[in-house]
Design an enzyme around this catalytic site. Structure first.
Site, PDB file in Angstrom:
ATOM      1  N   ASP A 307     -29.145  21.697  22.943  1.00  0.00           N
ATOM      2  CA  ASP A 307     -27.884  20.451  21.866  1.00  0.00           C
ATOM      3  C   ASP A 307     -27.103  20.861  20.437  1.00  0.00           C
ATOM      4  O   ASP A 307     -28.359  21.461  20.012  1.00  0.00           O
ATOM      5  CB  ASP A 307     -28.069  18.817  22.498  1.00  0.00           C
ATOM      6  CG  ASP A 307     -26.720  18.031  21.905  1.00  0.00           C
ATOM      7  OD1 ASP A 307     -25.794  18.695  22.036  1.00  0.00           O
ATOM      8  OD2 ASP A 307     -27.353  16.957  21.061  1.00  0.00           O
ATOM      9  N   HIS A 308     -26.630  20.857  20.065  1.00  0.00           N
ATOM     10  CA  HIS A 308     -26.046  20.996  19.131  1.00  0.00           C
ATOM     11  C   HIS A 308     -25.959  19.517  17.927  1.00  0.00           C
ATOM     12  O   HIS A 308     -25.571  18.842  18.831  1.00  0.00           O
ATOM     13  CB  HIS A 308     -24.386  21.128  19.208  1.00  0.00           C
ATOM     14  CG  HIS A 308     -24.251  22.741  19.626  1.00  0.00           C
ATOM     15  ND1 HIS A 308     -23.444  23.323  20.292  1.00  0.00           N
ATOM     16  CD2 HIS A 308     -25.030  23.775  19.388  1.00  0.00           C
ATOM     17  CE1 HIS A 308     -22.777  23.985  20.444  1.00  0.00           C
ATOM     18  NE2 HIS A 308     -24.097  25.151  19.789  1.00  0.00           N
ATOM     19  N   TYR A 488     -22.466  16.643  21.255  1.00  0.00           N
ATOM     20  CA  TYR A 488     -22.855  15.856  22.381  1.00  0.00           C
ATOM     21  C   TYR A 488     -21.953  17.029  23.774  1.00  0.00           C
ATOM     22  O   TYR A 488     -21.167  17.547  24.297  1.00  0.00           O
ATOM     23  CB  TYR A 488     -20.272  15.296  22.874  1.00  0.00           C
ATOM     24  CG  TYR A 488     -20.780  14.516  21.702  1.00  0.00           C
ATOM     25  CD1 TYR A 488     -21.141  12.835  21.348  1.00  0.00           C
ATOM     26  CD2 TYR A 488     -19.472  13.969  21.073  1.00  0.00           C
ATOM     27  CE1 TYR A 488     -21.858  12.514  20.037  1.00  0.00           C
ATOM     28  CE2 TYR A 488     -19.168  13.092  19.641  1.00  0.00           C
ATOM     29  CZ  TYR A 488     -19.972  11.693  19.339  1.00  0.00           C
ATOM     30  OH  TYR A 488     -20.127  11.689  18.804  1.00  0.00           O
ATOM     31  N   HIS A 489     -23.725  18.175  23.353  1.00  0.00           N
ATOM     32  CA  HIS A 489     -23.053  19.058  24.112  1.00  0.00           C
ATOM     33  C   HIS A 489     -24.513  19.694  24.741  1.00  0.00           C
ATOM     34  O   HIS A 489     -25.136  20.750  24.708  1.00  0.00           O
ATOM     35  CB  HIS A 489     -22.732  20.387  23.213  1.00  0.00           C
ATOM     36  CG  HIS A 489     -21.137  20.326  22.391  1.00  0.00           C
ATOM     37  ND1 HIS A 489     -21.275  21.104  21.333  1.00  0.00           N
ATOM     38  CD2 HIS A 489     -20.277  19.573  23.349  1.00  0.00           C
ATOM     39  CE1 HIS A 489     -19.976  20.567  21.117  1.00  0.00           C
ATOM     40  NE2 HIS A 489     -19.883  19.917  21.567  1.00  0.00           N
ATOM     41  N   PRO A 490     -24.903  18.841  25.326  1.00  0.00           N
ATOM     42  CA  PRO A 490     -26.644  19.271  26.041  1.00  0.00           C
ATOM     43  C   PRO A 490     -26.578  19.844  27.370  1.00  0.00           C
ATOM     44  O   PRO A 490     -25.041  19.602  28.014  1.00  0.00           O
ATOM     45  CB  PRO A 490     -27.227  17.594  26.654  1.00  0.00           C
ATOM     46  CG  PRO A 490     -25.306  16.792  26.740  1.00  0.00           C
ATOM     47  CD  PRO A 490     -24.470  17.299  25.467  1.00  0.00           C
TER      48      PRO A 490
END
Length: 556
Positions: A307-308, A488-490
């Protein structure tokens, strides 16, 4: 199996009507022949279709409504991670869309494809057919670029992509400050990503253009598509080594959707590994721990989570400098609402960030490894900490939020029980790799350097967060540990590849189970360099061609 309700049947059963599921529902039914059942655990995204949540659904379609829907359980799973060891033992809230359109209905509306090297890297990992040249046509096919077609962008596709309708004067100054610092002003979705530009947005005529708007709505009336909302998938039914259908609960009743062709899991980087594990596809030790019969021992299911992790620096602007903070309250907000109603422009059309900057954390790197999300607004930290409210401060402010594009840290997603009602355990493991810690500190230093350029220095009164006390690397790292969060980038929990830890092959077929694919961000072997919605839509576009090609071969 106990059968309480109607048994459905189709050629394809798709689990999850998020970004990928909406694409597939459209593309697989376009021939008028293939029958598709689309199961969505959430509700309809249209304001008039869900009793009791008119306002929350209305917020879906107003771009700035993401600020509300990112914390609304009516359209949001709101997962919570395990205490994270390197970020102060904090639990992180992970919003994911629970509505038609999925996370594309609640996200920040930012369209970023990533770097060519991302996809060439996938190919180097053994993912044949996923190089930059292989995936470029699918980005173009999906896109309806407001400025028209060119060498990079597509036009006439379902997904409308536009520039901001309102360009805030402070954001204009940000772009100039980045230029003064040495970045080139260029299209960040072009051949070279390094530089600064306005974020491109999934917005059309002042309205959010989610995957539901772009792909699902045009297909709704097709007789060969059946959409079932409030349908919570409980497990994939596997018979004789093949995915035969999906057991789901809807309206308090257990039902079955049988697949004559394939089951396609599009439940996202949390939901997809959870459903596979509940169905007996995953690490055998985990499954037997929860009394689940092992259909196939795939140790990679739920692993490889990436994630980011974003950390924001905030600056107080000088009195009189325009800021979104002031626009978001009182009479000013009233004027903005009127402006939106009349012209579909202004504050209510804004995305989660205005300006994107991509930089390198150190010399010698082949490509950028840092991304900045920049917005002329600042959150009220006290309201966020005490009430979880995403409210803006009263005083004018500017936020420069930085994330590392390709983190080395890895986490996991693992079921807690054999029940689909129980959320899985999620461990992000942010900042566990030393390179990640070094890179985020470099990003915070770069944010300060950009803010010190003449174009911004005249507008800024002082840095408020982390402030002057964070004067060295140790202090900046301490701040990053306590202040960072998901952006919000999993991805990565059903990774594509050929090795022992791979979950799907390059055609996105689950290893060891016939008639079962995963199509969503979970199949990414490595995180892309930027926001992940555009790549997820690309993945589904490409998957639709592979699925239909397999169908043609089977029929020949």
């Amino acid at each position: 199996m106990e059968r309480e309700g109607e048994e459905l049947a189709a050629d394809y059963v798709i689990v999850g009507a998020g970004s990928a599921g909406c694409v597939l529902a459209n593309r697989l039914t376009a021939d008028g022949k293939s029958r598709v059942i689309l199961l969505e655990a959430g509700g309809d995204d249209r304001p008039g279709k869900e009793p009791g949540q008119f306002t929350v659904n209305l917020n879906i379609h107003i771009p700035v409504g993401y600020a509300s829907n990112l914390k609304d359980p009516r359209v949001n799973w709101l997962y919570r991670t395990e205490p994270d060891p390197e970020t102060g033992g904090r639990e992180h809230v992970w919003p994911r869309g629970k509505v038609l359109g999925g996370s594309s209905s609640i996200n920040g509306l930012l369209y970023v494809r990533g770097q060519r090297a991302d996809y060439d890297g996938w190919r180097q990992l053994g993912c044949e057919g996923w190089s930059a040249d292989d995936v470029a046509p699918y980005f173009r096919r999906s896109e309806d670029r407001l400025g028209g077609e060119d060498a990079v962008h597509g036009a006439g596709g379902p997904l409308h992509v536009s520039d901001p309708t309102t360009k805030h004067p402070v954001s204009v100054a940000v772009i100039e400050a980045c230029r003064q610092w040495g970045l080139t002003h260029r299209d960040i979705n072009g051949p070279e990503q390094e530089g600064v530009d306005w974020f491109q947005l999934t917005v059309k005529d002042g309205r959010r253009w989610s995957a539901a708007s772009a792909y699902l709505n045009p297909a709704r009336k097709r007789p060969n598509l059946r959409i079932v909302t409030h349908a919570h998938a409980e497990r994939i039914v596997i018979e004789g080594g093949r995915a035969a259908g999906v057991r789901f609960r809807c309206g308090g009743k257990q039902q079955m959707a049988r697949a004559r062709g394939e089951v396609i899991v599009c439940a996202g980087s949390i939901g997809s590994p959870q459903l596979l594990q509940l169905s007996g596809v995953g690490p055998s030790a985990l499954l037997t721990q929860h009394g689940i019969d092992v259909a196939v021992d795939l140790r990679g299911v739920g692993e490889n989570l990436q994630d980011h992790y974003v950390v924001g620096e905030q600056f107080r602007l000088r009195r009189g400098v325009p800021s979104i903070n002031a626009q978001s309250r009182g009479m000013a907000l009233g004027r903005e609402i009127l402006r939106y109603l009349v012209s579909r422009t202004g504050l209510l059309t804004l995305s989660a960030a205005h300006v994107a900057a991509f930089t390198r954390s150190r010399e010698g790197l082949a490509a950028p490894d840092l991304q900045f999300h920049i917005l002329p607004a600042t959150l009220d930290g006290e309201a966020l900490a005490t009430r979880g409210a995403m409210e803006l401060e009263r005083e004018p402010g500017l936020t420069l939020a930085v994330c590392q594009l390709r983190p080395e840290s890895r986490g996991w997603v693992r079921i807690r029980s054999a029940s689909a009602e129980d959320y899985p355990a999620i461990l992000a493991n942010y900042l566990t790799d030393p390179l990640d810690r070094k890179t985020i500190v470099a990003g915070l230093k770069q944010g300060r350097a950009i803010a010190a350029q003449p174009a911004l220095a005249t507008l800024i009164e002082r840095e408020t967060i982390p402030g002057a006390d964070a004067a060295d690397d140790a202090a900046l790292l301490h701040f990053a540990r306590l202040a960072g969060a998901t952006i919000y980038h999993p991805v990565g929990t059903c990774a594509m590849g050929h090795g022992r830890s791979a979950v799907v092959d390059p055609a996105l077929r689950v290893h060891g189970i016939a008639g079962l694919r995963v199509v969503d961000a979970s199949i990414m072997p490595r995180l892309t360099s930027g926001n992940t919605n555009a790549p997820t839509i690309m993945i589904a576009e490409k998957a639709s061609d592979m699925i239909l090609a397999d169908r043609r071969r089977a029929a020949a």
